[in-house]
Design a protein around this motif. Structure first.
Motif: not given
Lengths: 316, 415
Positions: A114-117, A121-126
């Protein structure tokens, strides 16, 4: 696990073979294409498992091994195993451990997905890089690293906990009691299992049309209700697969235990994998160890059968 | 690794040994003798000398030496022993020999001639003997001494090394108090260090286990004598050590080297090894024999034996290599290199810490000679008992009683 996937993987190929019946040279082609995979499965899975089943009916101790004698003992290894108190201690402990790990893995995996979703963008990448890194770490290296992190004298965990003021943990021994050792083992296993679950669920989330959530939210659903009424039902097939795979993986947990506690303290963290290894490799009772392994395989095949049945119902 | 993979590994290992075993084929007119030695045994230069002398005496032979790690050694032995090309000479830890001898994997060397046989260290000879036959030739020994820091010793104002356990405990406590740090040990003694801790059992006249007339083994740790020894041990720990109860002796040299302790109990050769790893301490390390309640404490005699596989193809050559290696000439060199020579006849040839060790070896103990003792070891029965006492989770009485029960279960059912 490969064996479990085999029937589904083989089916499309056979169907295609049936369609090509009119072209004689085409009939052999699917089999030719399947041959390398089949040979691999035969050599690395079917043959060793068959050998294991055969071994489980033999005595096969160190003397038998070096003199290459074979003594058939019928069901004696199974009788011995089923009468062994240690087996009946280890079995429920393994299942309980697996259940705890699976529950925590799915919970943490859902959170990460859920967090990824929702993340930028940068946070998702990390986050996804961190997940992939954890996943790419070989299990036994991960286990050794965790062991050092929880080391009573040199470990970073005791340092961090103490610095954060959570406790006066310098020289705290995490492997002193089985309960505490189990906590560490659960952390190691869950840490290794979350990435696969999280990325699979994230993949599942991406297939859900956002309009469904929007509609639910317009109707006044809270985030919690939207998850349970919309997201979860749509992801149910993925959850079923992940749950069953996780149960299989966590039941046969071995390196995480072997490279940290070796089943200690007081044999309190011996689970089926370590139990089999001790019986077979350490104590040279290969027949007995094979019998336990066969029993464990049967148990897991039962679970896989359940999984296949659920899958079939889902697809209807 | 999954159980299937493990089954695969086992079966593959058993069937493909020819590929990875000590291939001792005689291709091209030369015979190759494969010799498997363990890590940290004889120095490389010494092995090279032996091989040079051996090939000179046996033209047309080559010696191929492989060095094995101590961890996982069992699997590495079992695999080739079940195959067609077992190694010709195998160094085995003295606690390892018995179960392999009993299984029929090793050849009897009793009828052969060896140097100094009458004066071999009894602990090593016993370890290599099964039912009256000699399967493992004493190679070298090793026992434990107290290694201490002379500078810290002086700082605490201490005099001559202690000769009784009570003195040691007093000195260790003084050393601990002379250093302000909370994690500093006078004598660093981790709870699961079984080969040092079980000496206390023998010190007060106790035994680990004995065999009764009917051939059954019985744990003796809960007898008053053994309990007294373990109580002494626990008292020493509480007075002198701040080592964790759940650790064994791994890394103990670093604890001394990094200044977290004034004394450790370790093998004699480690004095030199620690000095090399921590050069600033090189001149400050010395050793004395572990003192007991009355006189020196009995030490566990570790070490290695040389064996040859029963199915080996070159058993005469293997014998020749073993007798050369364990003969007076090279045993003298082993002693000078810091290992304990296999015979008391060479006591004049060794000096320093090795001499301290060799003297200690005259009063030694060995693990019970049951062929299933390794199962007790694999189940960590001794270590669990020691940890329970050291951590205070169990009293000496309860912990020893539990250990005796476990010993009875494991040795009683061993088939």
């Amino acid at each position: 696990v490969t064996a479990v996937l085999e029937p589904t993987a083989a089916r499309p190929a056979t169907r295609r073979a049936a369609g090509n019946r009119r072209r004689p040279h085409g009939r052999a082609l699917p089999y030719l294409l399947l041959a390398p995979c089949a040979a691999g499965v035969l050599g690395t899975l079917v043959w060793p498992v068959a050998t294991m089943v055969v071994l489980s009916f033999q005595r096969e101790n160190l003397a038998d091994l070096v003199t290459r004698s074979t003594t058939w003992v019928g069901m004696a290894n199974y009788r011995h195993t089923l009468a062994d108190r240690m087996f009946w201690t280890v079995l429920p402990r393994t299942l309980g451990f697996a259940a705890a790990c699976v529950a925590l893995t799915l919970l943490a995996g859902t959170g990460c997905a859920l967090l990824l979703y929702h993340a930028s963008r940068p946070a998702r990448l990390a986050l996804s890089s961190a997940l992939v890194l954890a996943w790419a770490t070989p299990v036994f290296i991960g286990a050794v690293v965790w062991k050092w992190m929880f080391d009573s004298e040199f470990g970073v965990m005791n340092y961090l906990f103490t610095r954060a003021g959570a406790c006066e943990c310098r020289h705290h021994s995490w492997f002193l009691t089985p309960t505490s050792a189990f906590t560490v083992l659960v952390i190691i296993v869950v840490w290794g299992a979350v990435p696969f679950v999280a990325l699979s669920l994230y993949g599942g989330l991406l297939t859900i049309p956002p309009e469904l959530w929007e509609a639910a939210r317009v109707d006044g659903g809270s985030a919690w209700r939207v998850f349970w009424r919309v997201t979860f039902p749509l992801l149910r097939p993925i959850y079923v697969i992940l749950a069953v795979l996780s149960v299989v993986w966590d039941t046969k947990v071995f390196p995480q235990v072997w490279f940290t506690t070796r089943g200690g303290p007081y044999q309190g963290t011996v689970m089926l994998g370590v139990y089999i290894y001790n019986q077979g490799i350490n104590d040279s009772r290969f027949g007995n160890a094979s019998a336990i392994a066969v029993l464990m395989t049967l148990m897991l095949v039962g679970l896989s059968w359940f999984y296949l049945r659920v899958l079939r119902e889902e697809s209807r | 690794m999954s159980h299937r993979c493990r089954a695969a590994a086992l079966t593959l290992a058993l069937s493909t040994v020819a590929a990875c075993g000590g291939g001792s084929g005689g291709s091209g007119g030369t015979t190759q003798l494969s010799v498997w030695l363990m890590k940290d045994s004889a120095p490389d230069a010494l092995i090279a000398d032996v091989n040079h002398a051996f090939t000179a005496a046996h033209p047309g032979t080559r010696v191929k030496v492989q060095i094995l790690d101590w961890t996982g050694r069992d699997v590495k032995w079992k695999t080739p022993l079940a195959g067609d090309h077992p190694p010709d000479v195998m160094e085995m830890g003295n606690t390892d020999v018995l179960s392999y001898a009993a299984s029929g994997a090793l050849a009897d060397l009793g009828h052969r001639k060896f140097d100094n046989r009458a004066t071999w260290l009894t602990g090593l000879t016993e370890a290599g003997t099964y039912q009256g036959k000699l399967y493992g030739v004493p190679y070298y020994g090793g026992d434990r001494v107290v290694i201490y820091r002379k500078d810290l010793w002086q700082r605490a104002g201490l005099g001559a090394p202690p000769t009784t356990l009570a003195d040691l405990q007093r000195d260790a406590a003084a050393l601990r108090d002379s250093d302000g740090r909370a994690d500093f040990s006078g004598l660093y003694f981790p709870g699961r260090y079984q080969y040092a801790a079980l000496s206390f059992v023998y010190d007060t006249g106790g035994r680990i286990a004995t065999r009764s007339k009917d051939g059954h083994w019985h744990g003796q740790l809960s007898t008053p004598a053994a309990q007294q020894g373990l109580t002494n041990w626990a008292n020493l720990l509480h007075a002198a050590s701040r080592a964790p109860a759940d650790k064994d002796e791994t890394g103990i040299d670093d604890v001394l080297g990094q200044g977290h302790a004034a004394m450790i109990i370790a093998q004699g050769w480690q004095v030199k090894a620690i000095g090399t790893k921590y050069p600033q301490l090189a001149g400050q390390l010395d050793a004395f024999p572990m003192p007991g309640t009355a006189g020196p404490m009995p030490v566990f005699l570790g070490g290695s034996n040389l064996t040859t596989a029963a199915s080996g193809k070159h058993r005469d050559l293997a014998y020749a290599w073993i007798s050369l290696m364990t003969g007076t000439k090279y045993e003298t060199k082993l002693g000078q290199a810091g290992l304990l020579p296999n015979t008391t006849a060479l006591s004049s040839a060794v000096s320093g810490t090795t001499a301290v060790e060799l003297k200690a070896a005259t009063r030694s103990w060995f693990t019970p000679t049951s062929t299933h003792w390794s199962d007790v070891d694999n189940a960590s029965v001794m270590q669990d008992m020691l940890q329970a006492i050291a951590s205070g989770q169990k009293s000496v009485a309860t912990a020893t009683k539990d250990a005796d029960t476990r010993i009875g279960q494991i040795l009683g059912t061993g088939a």
